[in-house]
Enzyme design. Structure first.
Site, PDB file in Angstrom:
ATOM      1  N   HIS A  70       8.413   4.277   0.384  1.00 43.08           N
ATOM      2  CA  HIS A  70       8.666   2.817   0.340  1.00 43.08           C
ATOM      3  C   HIS A  70       9.596   2.412  -0.896  1.00 43.08           C
ATOM      4  O   HIS A  70       9.509   1.198  -1.393  1.00 43.08           O
ATOM      5  CB  HIS A  70       7.437   2.181   0.026  1.00 43.08           C
ATOM      6  CG  HIS A  70       6.322   2.434   1.337  1.00 43.08           C
ATOM      7  ND1 HIS A  70       6.536   1.482   2.304  1.00 43.08           N
ATOM      8  CD2 HIS A  70       5.298   3.184   1.306  1.00 43.08           C
ATOM      9  CE1 HIS A  70       5.477   1.866   3.243  1.00 43.08           C
ATOM     10  NE2 HIS A  70       4.685   3.014   2.683  1.00 43.08           N
ATOM     11  N   ASN A 143       1.203  -1.835   6.883  1.00 42.29           N
ATOM     12  CA  ASN A 143       2.368  -1.396   7.385  1.00 42.29           C
ATOM     13  C   ASN A 143       2.464  -2.254   8.679  1.00 42.29           C
ATOM     14  O   ASN A 143       1.659  -2.915   9.142  1.00 42.29           O
ATOM     15  CB  ASN A 143       2.313   0.071   7.708  1.00 42.29           C
ATOM     16  CG  ASN A 143       2.430   0.850   6.592  1.00 42.29           C
ATOM     17  OD1 ASN A 143       3.191   0.704   5.674  1.00 42.29           O
ATOM     18  ND2 ASN A 143       2.059   2.362   6.935  1.00 42.29           N
ATOM     19  N   HIS A 334      -1.846  -1.827  -5.321  1.00 41.57           N
ATOM     20  CA  HIS A 334      -3.061  -0.961  -5.302  1.00 41.57           C
ATOM     21  C   HIS A 334      -3.943  -1.446  -4.282  1.00 41.57           C
ATOM     22  O   HIS A 334      -4.453  -2.320  -4.334  1.00 41.57           O
ATOM     23  CB  HIS A 334      -3.565  -0.983  -6.702  1.00 41.57           C
ATOM     24  CG  HIS A 334      -4.351   0.134  -7.098  1.00 41.57           C
ATOM     25  ND1 HIS A 334      -4.703   1.171  -6.207  1.00 41.57           N
ATOM     26  CD2 HIS A 334      -5.122   0.338  -8.197  1.00 41.57           C
ATOM     27  CE1 HIS A 334      -5.715   1.724  -6.548  1.00 41.57           C
ATOM     28  NE2 HIS A 334      -5.915   1.486  -8.101  1.00 41.57           N
TER      29      HIS A 334
HETATM   30 FE1  HDD Z   1       1.090   3.990   0.557  1.00 41.20          FE
HETATM   31  C1  HDD Z   1       3.291   2.936  -1.389  1.00 41.20           C
HETATM   32  C2  HDD Z   1       1.394   1.303   2.747  1.00 41.20           C
HETATM   33  C3  HDD Z   1      -1.143   5.787   2.864  1.00 41.20           C
HETATM   34  C4  HDD Z   1       0.251   6.572  -1.688  1.00 41.20           C
HETATM   35  N1  HDD Z   1       2.050   2.592   0.535  1.00 41.20           N
HETATM   36  C5  HDD Z   1       3.200   2.162  -0.361  1.00 41.20           C
HETATM   37  C6  HDD Z   1       3.828   0.686   0.145  1.00 41.20           C
HETATM   38  C7  HDD Z   1       3.111   0.526   1.234  1.00 41.20           C
HETATM   39  C8  HDD Z   1       2.202   1.611   1.394  1.00 41.20           C
HETATM   40  C9  HDD Z   1       3.400  -0.893   1.917  1.00 41.20           C
HETATM   41  C10 HDD Z   1       4.574   0.006  -0.667  1.00 41.20           C
HETATM   42  C11 HDD Z   1       3.957  -0.909  -1.670  1.00 41.20           C
HETATM   43  C12 HDD Z   1       5.289  -1.811  -2.371  1.00 41.20           C
HETATM   44  O1  HDD Z   1       5.937  -2.524  -1.582  1.00 41.20           O
HETATM   45  O2  HDD Z   1       5.415  -1.415  -3.602  1.00 41.20           O
HETATM   46  N2  HDD Z   1       0.334   3.774   2.351  1.00 41.20           N
HETATM   47  C13 HDD Z   1       0.482   2.275   3.251  1.00 41.20           C
HETATM   48  C14 HDD Z   1      -0.194   2.499   4.340  1.00 41.20           C
HETATM   49  C15 HDD Z   1      -1.050   3.649   4.281  1.00 41.20           C
HETATM   50  C16 HDD Z   1      -0.595   4.532   3.301  1.00 41.20           C
HETATM   51  C17 HDD Z   1      -0.452   1.094   5.339  1.00 41.20           C
HETATM   52  C18 HDD Z   1      -2.014   4.091   5.477  1.00 41.20           C
HETATM   53  C19 HDD Z   1      -2.962   3.495   5.972  1.00 41.20           C
HETATM   54  N3  HDD Z   1      -0.118   5.871   0.718  1.00 41.20           N
HETATM   55  C20 HDD Z   1      -0.926   6.343   1.774  1.00 41.20           C
HETATM   56  C21 HDD Z   1      -1.654   7.307   1.350  1.00 41.20           C
HETATM   57  C22 HDD Z   1      -1.359   7.693  -0.080  1.00 41.20           C
HETATM   58  C23 HDD Z   1      -0.130   6.676  -0.354  1.00 41.20           C
HETATM   59  C24 HDD Z   1      -2.711   8.287   2.280  1.00 41.20           C
HETATM   60  C25 HDD Z   1      -1.752   9.041  -0.989  1.00 41.20           C
HETATM   61  C26 HDD Z   1      -2.649   9.366  -0.911  1.00 41.20           C
HETATM   62  N4  HDD Z   1       1.893   4.747  -1.294  1.00 41.20           N
HETATM   63  C27 HDD Z   1       1.332   5.816  -1.955  1.00 41.20           C
HETATM   64  C28 HDD Z   1       1.999   5.834  -3.342  1.00 41.20           C
HETATM   65  C29 HDD Z   1       2.884   4.555  -3.165  1.00 41.20           C
HETATM   66  C30 HDD Z   1       2.861   3.916  -1.840  1.00 41.20           C
HETATM   67  C31 HDD Z   1       2.622   7.040  -3.570  1.00 41.20           C
HETATM   68  C32 HDD Z   1       4.375   4.550  -3.574  1.00 41.20           C
HETATM   69  C33 HDD Z   1       4.713   3.555  -4.394  1.00 41.20           C
HETATM   70  C34 HDD Z   1       3.689   3.132  -4.659  1.00 41.20           C
HETATM   71  O3  HDD Z   1       2.348   3.475  -4.231  1.00 41.20           O
HETATM   72  O4  HDD Z   1       3.534   1.956  -5.439  1.00 41.20           O
HETATM   73  O5  HDD Z   1       1.043   5.692  -4.198  1.00 41.20           O
END
Ligand code: HDD
Length: 698
Positions: A70, A143, A334
């Site tokens: 993202h 999402n 978060h």
């Molecule tokens: Fe995630 C970012 C949505 C599963 C780990 N995720 C991130 C963002 C969105 C989502 C919208 C961007 C937030 C922003 O604009 O700063 N992610 C989802 C959805 C998921 C999902 C809807 C499943 C239902 N994500 C998911 C899993 C993991 C992560 C299973 C880890 C176990 N996601 C992250 C992250 C991020 C992230 C690595 C990258 C940047 C951030 O968090 O801030 O922690």
């Protein structure tokens, strides 16, 4: 009207640059910033030039790590207001009183590409909302798909490694069409449902303002009595959900890589504030096992026909950020930022996310004090014993431990007035095991539900997308194995993809039963409020155009809320049929049909040849037609469409009559456009695209 968040932000503005001269970070005034301090006119730069060193050092440190997923996004502020009290289900303060507006910040994003990638790639879109509630921040990190690719968060690094650019050459950027993703998909059938969404037009939204959002997981509402209710969150756009077609999306990547980000920004600047309705699907705790899938499985959705979506409020985005880095880049979401009345379930994907998001912010934002950044600060009071760390911006006083007597016992535990967060007292009982629940094992029924619920044009686009993506995969074994997986979803889908990508049609597999349909999954069910607000309409003009006609058409469409631009072979003015200059908005060579929602061809005097006939104009109309967009033509402008008939463009114009056929609206009458023509054209634009016109495939 400024809300509490806005007032809080006001206190963080940098000093007014017009209030005095340039200074260093230490506040020392600087009178010269164009030359470094040197030993003589042609001599070496001196170490003692503290201004030079500070300026360069600060520049060298301007970037922070981009989000691992993202990375590319756009954000905006706004507000949320509930329609009525939801006290029956949740004690969340922001869902109680329709008179209370809660400030929000929303960040939309693509997932795979880096920060500088194009907007209109085939990808999931992030839809993350931070509610600054009176009881602390609540983040709904969703999402634009209601399902995810994997069931357990421990697979997230595997999935992301597979979809990201390949490690040896960092290719492809912003694309899933490559070997490693499809290798993973073909071996991990739990991905299939989200993959079906990814291959559908949902993955190429026309606008962030025109896409749905989903919380994906089953969460838990908890009311004041402590009763829990399972809940799934839905955002529904007021303008309807609309998408691009793949060919157009690809061209857009070059024509305007900021297509979605710019669209959001421009709409808000123009006062056309995007709006979504928040809906919930509620499932009583006692119905936890009433479904033929597990509510804790994030690869499954609850069909709306089974549990209706109940609208509970609306969100409006009405302010652009003032500084992209400070706000959109530094915003830290978060999933574990919850408020009293909203709780988790044991969904293993959600549980993993509750670890990952805090962890990622620590590295991305350089330490534990990121909640003090203006965009992340709650509007609720913050009193903790957390101290120190990189970037501490507060001067704490008093004791920093609990219990204490020297600080008067402060901050004390929250009282019994109902504002403290209490975890839902779910009974948990089990042996430690590392095993996927058998209730998570059906990977094919819901992809099949999705496939069968699509309109014919959507199915065709899905087949085309699979053919494109797998066609880019080098390993034929991966292509074949993916098609074998598709055979479990639907035999016709698998056969059509196999034929396109040059692998044998797979042996008939036991395809998932087609028990029910969910029409709500089709984009056809999400056409919005029927208005044409903010649709971009191009009017192609040239010398000899009927200027009065163009002016009246422009006024009529603008009154409906559309954004209408006159495009001509050159910028400046064209000479109208009456000899008067007519002002042009843009030169055709600087734009393209893919940047507009519809095209209108005005006429010149009767009997004259079409007023626009240059190559750019013809291409514009041809592309608009191919991409299913509304095409309107008046007077001699109809001749432009006629000229394209040999290329398969169908025209059923009749002399001096308004004819609307599959979004091609014509009237050969001269003079001002009739009411009847305008109504037919507006209806065609409101429908967004017209799929049944030949050629049906784009
Ligand atoms: Fe995630 C970012 C949505 C599963 C780990 N995720 C991130 C963002 C969105 C989502 C919208 C961007 C937030 C922003 O604009 O700063 N992610 C989802 C959805 C998921 C999902 C809807 C499943 C239902 N994500 C998911 C899993 C993991 C992560 C299973 C880890 C176990 N996601 C992250 C992250 C991020 C992230 C690595 C990258 C940047 C951030 O968090 O801030 O922690």
């Amino acid at each position: 009207m400024t809300d509490r968040k806005q007032q809080q932000r006001d206190g963080f503005r940098a000093d007014d640059p017009t209030a005095g001269p340039l200074t260093t970070d230490q506040g020392v005034e600087v009178d010269h910033t164009d030359d470094s301090l040197a030993a003589g006119e042609r001599g070496p730069t001196l170490m003692e030039d503290f201004h030079f060193r500070e300026k360069l050092t600060r520049f060298d440190h301007e970037r922070i790590p981009e989000r691992v997923v993202h990375a590319r996004g756009a954000g905006a502020y706004g507000y949320f207001e509930p329609y009525e009290s939801c006290a029956e289900f949740t004690r969340a303060a922001f869902l109680q009183d329709p008179a209370v507006r809660t400030p929000v910040f929303v960040r939309f994003s693509t997932v795979q590409g880096p920060k500088g990638s194009a907007d209109t790639v085939r990808d999931v879109r992030g839809f993350a909302t931070k509610f600054y509630t009176s009881e602390g921040n609540y983040d709904l990190v969703g999402n634009n798909f209601p399902v995810f690719f994997i069931q357990d968060g421990i697979k997230f690094p595997d999935f992301v490694h597979a979809v990201k650019p390949e490690p040896h050459n960092d290719i492809p950027t912003g694309a899933s069409a490559h070997d490693t993703l499809w290798d993973f998909v073909s071996l991990q059938p739990e991905t299939l449902h989200a993959i079906m969404w990814l291959m559908s037009d949902r993955a190429i939204p026309r606008s962030y303002r025109m896409m749905q959002g989903f919380g994906v997981h089953t969460f838990r509402f908890v009311n004041a009595e402590g009763r829990g209710t399972f809940v799934k969150f839905h955002w529904k756009p007021k303008l309807g959900a609309h998408s691009l077609v793949w060919d157009e999306a690809q061209e857009c990547q070059g024509r305007n890589p900021d297509f979605n980000r710019g669209d959001l920004w421009d709409a808000i600047e123009a006062g056309e504030y995007p709006e979504w309705e928040l809906g919930v699907q509620l499932v009583p705790e006692e119905d936890e096992f009433a479904f033929d899938f597990d509510l804790l499985d994030a690869t499954k959705l609850i069909p709306e026909e089974q549990v209706p979506v109940r609208p509970i409020g609306r969100m409006v985005l009405d302010r652009n950020p003032e500084n992209f880095f400070a706000e959109t880049e530094q915003v830290a979401f978060h999933t574990a930022n919850v408020v009293p009345g909203i709780d988790f379930t044991n969904d293993p994907l959600l549980q993993a996310r509750n670890f990952s998001y805090l962890d990622t912010q620590l590295i991305r934002l350089g330490g534990p004090n990121f909640a003090q950044l203006p965009v992340n600060r709650p509007v609720a009071p913050v009193r903790t014993n957390q101290r120190d760390g990189y970037g501490q911006s507060k001067i704490h006083s008093g004791t920093n431990y609990f219990p204490n007597s020297l600080g008067g016992g402060c901050p004390a535990h929250a009282g019994v007035d109902g504002h403290a967060y209490t975890h839902y007292a779910e009974r948990v009982d089990g042996a430690k095991i590392r095993r996927r629940s058998p209730s998570f094992q059906d990977h094919y029924s819901q992809p099949a539900l999705f496939w069968h619920s699509m309109a014919p044009w959507e199915r065709q686009h899905i087949v085309d997308a699979f053919r494109f993506e797998l066609g880019k995969v080098d390993a034929m074994s991966v292509r074949a194995r993916t098609v074998e997986q598709l055979a479990h979803v639907n035999g016709e889908l698998a056969a059509a993809v196999a034929e396109g990508v040059g692998v044998p049609e797979p042996a008939p597999a036991e395809a998932a039963p087609n028990k029910v349909l969910s029409p709500a999954l089709s984009l056809d069910s999400l056409r919005g409020d029927g208005s044409i607000r903010t649709r971009q309409i191009a009017v192609l003009v040239a010398d000899g155009v009927d200027g009065e006609q163009v002016t009246s058409v422009k006024e009529a469409l603008t009154a409906e809320g559309a954004v209408v631009e006159a495009l001509a072979p050159r910028d400046g003015t064209v000479t109208g049929a009456d000899g008067e200059p007519y002002k042009v908005d843009r030169a055709l060579p600087t734009v393209a049909s893919v940047l507009y929602d519809a095209v209108l061809l005005p006429g010149g005097p009767v009997g004259t040849p079409p007023t626009v006939s240059d190559q750019d104009a013809m291409r514009f109309v041809r592309d608009a037609y191919r991409h299913g967009k509304p095409v309107g033509a008046l007077g001699s402008g109809v001749g432009v469409v006629t000229a394209l008939e040999p290329e398969g463009v169908r025209l059923s114009a009749e002399f001096h009559q308004v004819v609307a056929d599959q979004g091609v609206v014509t009237d050969t009458s001269p003079g001002p456009a009739s009411e009847e023509f305008l109504r037919a054209f507006v209806t065609a634009v409101a429908a967004h695209r017209h799929w049944d016109r030949p050629p049906a495939r784009c």
